[in-house]
Structure formats: C-alpha cells, structure tokens
Design an enzyme around this catalytic site. Structure first.
Site, short mmCIF file in Angstrom:
data_model
loop_
_atom_site.label_atom_id
_atom_site.label_comp_id
_atom_site.label_asym_id
_atom_site.label_seq_id
_atom_site.Cartn_x
_atom_site.Cartn_y
_atom_site.Cartn_z
N ASN A 290 -12.73 -22.09 5.68
CA ASN A 290 -11.54 -21.24 5.54
C ASN A 290 -11.13 -20.73 6.91
OD1 ASN A 290 -9.67 -19.24 5.04
ND2 ASN A 290 -10.82 -18.28 3.36
N HIS B 79 -3.91 -23.19 0.34
CA HIS B 79 -4.85 -22.53 1.25
C HIS B 79 -6.25 -23.07 0.97
CE1 HIS B 79 -7.04 -19.62 3.47
NE2 HIS B 79 -7.46 -18.94 2.43
N CYS C 64 -4.70 -14.55 5.02
CA CYS C 64 -4.65 -16.00 4.78
C CYS C 64 -3.26 -16.48 4.38
CB CYS C 64 -5.67 -16.39 3.73
SG CYS C 64 -7.35 -15.99 4.19
N1 COA Z 1 -26.29 -18.95 0.04
C1 COA Z 1 -27.09 -18.76 -1.04
N2 COA Z 1 -26.85 -17.83 -1.98
C2 COA Z 1 -25.75 -17.07 -1.81
C3 COA Z 1 -24.90 -17.21 -0.71
C4 COA Z 1 -25.20 -18.20 0.24
N3 COA Z 1 -24.44 -18.41 1.31
N4 COA Z 1 -23.89 -16.31 -0.83
C5 COA Z 1 -24.09 -15.64 -1.96
N5 COA Z 1 -25.24 -16.09 -2.55
C6 COA Z 1 -25.86 -15.63 -3.79
C7 COA Z 1 -25.43 -14.26 -4.20
O1 COA Z 1 -26.18 -13.30 -3.53
C8 COA Z 1 -25.68 -14.28 -5.69
O2 COA Z 1 -27.02 -14.01 -5.89
P1 COA Z 1 -27.48 -13.07 -7.11
O3 COA Z 1 -26.97 -13.76 -8.35
O4 COA Z 1 -28.96 -13.06 -6.99
O5 COA Z 1 -26.82 -11.75 -6.86
C9 COA Z 1 -25.43 -15.73 -6.08
O6 COA Z 1 -25.44 -16.48 -4.86
C10 COA Z 1 -24.14 -15.99 -6.80
O7 COA Z 1 -23.14 -15.26 -6.16
P2 COA Z 1 -21.66 -15.29 -6.69
O8 COA Z 1 -20.84 -14.38 -5.86
O9 COA Z 1 -21.59 -15.18 -8.16
O10 COA Z 1 -21.28 -16.83 -6.37
P3 COA Z 1 -19.92 -17.52 -6.63
O11 COA Z 1 -20.11 -18.69 -7.47
O12 COA Z 1 -18.81 -16.56 -6.97
O13 COA Z 1 -19.58 -18.07 -5.16
C11 COA Z 1 -18.20 -17.50 -3.29
C12 COA Z 1 -19.45 -17.17 -4.09
C13 COA Z 1 -18.06 -16.51 -2.16
C14 COA Z 1 -18.33 -18.90 -2.73
C15 COA Z 1 -16.98 -17.44 -4.24
O14 COA Z 1 -17.01 -16.25 -4.97
C16 COA Z 1 -15.67 -17.54 -3.51
O15 COA Z 1 -15.35 -18.57 -2.96
N6 COA Z 1 -14.87 -16.45 -3.57
C17 COA Z 1 -13.58 -16.44 -2.96
C18 COA Z 1 -13.74 -16.40 -1.50
C19 COA Z 1 -12.47 -16.54 -0.83
O16 COA Z 1 -11.72 -17.41 -1.14
N7 COA Z 1 -12.22 -15.66 0.13
C20 COA Z 1 -11.11 -15.70 0.95
C21 COA Z 1 -9.87 -15.59 0.17
S1 COA Z 1 -8.60 -15.98 1.23
#
Ligand code: COA
Length: 325
Positions: A282, A252, A113
C-alpha cells in the site's frame, strides 16, 4: 465542453525491495500470514536520495515526456501526499523546483490514500474553467518513514513510490466523465498519523515524540469494502454506465481481499481489475497513479475505453472517478 484528459503517465519506485521473508526477521510474522491476509509479497523502501519529492519529480518527468510537454509549459502541480519531505515548503513546490517548472503554481493535498483521486477531480475542475491548462497531478509517498517497524499490524502493509499524470483539456467525449468524493472525519481514530510534536505543550500534552501510523485493521477493512463499492456504484448510476462496460477498474491497492470483494460486487472478471499490491504493498496516494502508469505502458488501455478509479483512506476519505480514456 472540455474535460480533463490524461495525456501522459509516469511512475517511480525506490530500488530497495523488502520481502515478506525480510519482515519475518524483523517482527513476529510469516510470509504465509502476510500473503494470505493481504496479497502482498514485496514492497519498495526508500533510501538516500529517494525522498517523496524526488520520487514525485521522477514520476512527473516521465508523465511529461510521454505527453510531450516541457516542464516550462506547466501551469499547476498538485501532489497528493501524507508524507511530504517537509511541512513547509510543500512537496509540490520541491517538485516545481526539481523540474524547473517556473510558470507553475504548486501545492499539496492531504486526503490520505484518496489523495490522487481528490487531486485529479480538482484538476478536472480547473480544466473545465480553462482547457488550455497543463496540470501535473501526482500521488507520492514514503510511508516507510512513518511506519512503526515494530508494529506487525501495520509495518507489513505499506511501501514507498510515486505516480503522476499530465492532465490537460481534451476535445469531444473523452476524458473525466464523473467523480464522487466523500469523507467522514468522525471515524478518524481508526486510521491516523499524528503530526510532528510542536512546542506548545498545552495543545498536545500527551504527544508521541515520533508518531507512526496507527490503525484498527479489521474496522478499516470493513469500511473500505463498503465505501469503495458504494462510491463506484454511485458513479455508475450517475453516468448510466453499466459495470460490464468498464474496460478496467484501478482500485486503491491496500489488500487483495478488498479488491476481490469489489470485483465480485461489480460482477467483473479478474482481468478487468488491476492488481499490483503483491509487488508494492500500500503506497497510499501513489497506488492508483502507479497502477495506471503500469497499465498504460502495458497497452491495456485504448482510446474510448472506460476506466474507473476508486480509493479509500484515512480521514476517512473515499471516492471513485470514471474516465473515457
Ligand atoms: N503477522 C502475523 N499476525 C498478525 C500480523 C502480522 N503481520 N498482523 C496482525 N496479526 C494478528 C493479529 O494480532 C490477530 O491476532 P489475534 O487474533 O491473536 O488478536 C490476527 O493476526 C488476526 O488479526 P485481524 O486484524 O483479524 O486480521 P485481518 O484478517 O483483519 O487482517 C489486516 C489484518 C490489517 C491485513 C486487514 O484487517 C486489513 O487489510 N485491513 C485494512 C487495512 C487497510 O487497508 N489500511 C489502509 C486503508 S487505506
């Protein structure tokens, strides 16, 4: 001293729009979850004829047109991408062919990214050695081809698109003021995409035959927030520029919560931080040049405005760069 200026911008997006409602029918998720956790409402998905090199060339063509530069005048094409059409030749070579940029040398750069940011920094270094150069810097991805559409942790986040800048040498104080690029390969497992399997089974005994992006979202989130804030602060400190002097920050576009945290850290009002993650999700290396092109065409930037870019991605790679528009 001459530094890189951006003389033209362009972007290209696939026609097909994939909504959160569409995703509700594909995996166990909800519009409410995706919107509240990521800020994403829709993303674009490539179809036939919309491969990475096609999107990259279309964005490049627009940047050239805005700058009034003919493809035949190009000296160099660099494409930041992790989803090239082929491993060989590079996406940049296919762009060179498509644009008939017969004088340009061309290569891809993989910094995930942060690819556009790395490529822009590199272009600036070339310009400092020869200000007459005309360089096309592109970020282009078709992540839809490398996402596991059954993995709700990742498939809701990514989209396809390309953005481009025509970079050349400027006069006076305008242009690329400073950049800070960083990497930490020790954390690679938190966000990775395996290469396509090869024929030497001793080298890759447990390979997945069709690798997809894998991510530990919560960990990546934590690192992304800290790293981007740190990179921007370093560039501000190195240049003596105050955050309140920035006209626009183009971060980003991965998650609205990461962007809001950055804005808060810098003490910037929302109108000074560009956001389009809601529309495109993204698009990895393409997010910053797509956002820049939108901001530029919307007239948000005037000569001498200070613009900050910052990115974070797989590797990990991250950084920030400051330009006087
Ligand atoms: N829909 C519904 N539930 C979902 C889901 C979706 N698409 N994706 C994950 N979940 C669930 C998980 O399984 C988890 O369930 P659990 O608590 O029963 O295990 C719950 O939601 C919470 O997951 P968590 O990972 O704590 O959520 P979060 O608030 O951290 O949000 C992201 C998840 C991926 C949106 C967030 O972590 C994020 O944006 N991370 C960075 C991603 C990124 O920027 N990547 C590229 C970098 S360049």
């Amino acid at each position: 001293m001459s530094r890189a200026i951006i003389a033209g911008t362009g972007s290209a997006l696939p026609d097909r729009v994939l909504t959160n409602r569409d995703l509700e029918r594909m995996v166990e998720t909800s519009d409410e979850w995706i919107t509240s956790r990521t800020g994403i409402n829709t993303r674009r998905i490539s179809g036939a004829g919309e491969g990475t090199s096609r999107l990259a060339a279309a964005a490049g063509r627009k940047a050239l047109a805005m700058a009034g530069v003919d493809p035949g005048e190009l000296d160099m094409i660099v494409v930041g991408t992790i989803t090239p059409d082929m491993t060989m030749p590079s996406c940049a070579c296919l762009v060179q062919k498509e644009l008939k940029a017969v004088r340009a040398f061309a290569f891809d750069l993989n910094a995930a990214c942060s690819g556009f940011l790395y490529a822009l920094d590199l272009a600036d270094k070339y310009i400092r050695s020869d200000p007459s150069l005309k360089i096309l810097v592109i970020g282009a991805e078709t992540l839809s081809s490398r996402v596991d559409w059954q993995d709700r942790n990742t498939c809701v986040l990514f989209g396809d698109g390309a953005g481009a800048c025509l970079v050349t040498g400027g006069a006076g104080e305008r242009g690329y003021l400073a950049g800070k690029l960083m990497a930490d390969g020790s954390l690679w497992e938190l966000l990775h995409l395996e290469a396509a399997p090869g024929h030497n089974r001793d080298l890759r005994p447990n390979h997945d035959s069709s690798p997809s992006i894998r991510m530990q979202g919560r960990e990546v989130f934590r690192h992304a927030v800290r790293a981007m804030e740190d990179a921007v602060t370093r560039v501000l400190n190195a240049t003596g520029v105050k955050a309140e002097s920035l006209r626009l920050v183009i971060p980003h576009q991965a998650n609205i919560r990461i962007i809001k945290s950055l804005a808060e850290h810098l003490g910037l009002p929302p109108e000074k931080v560009y956001v389009n993650v809601d529309k495109y999700g993204n698009t990895s290396a393409a997010t910053i040049p797509i956002a820049l092109d939108e901001a530029n065409r919307a007239g948000l930037l005037a000569p001498d405005d200070l613009v900050m870019f910052c990115a974070f991605g797989g590797g990990f790679t991250w950084g920030a760069s400051l330009l006087k528009w």
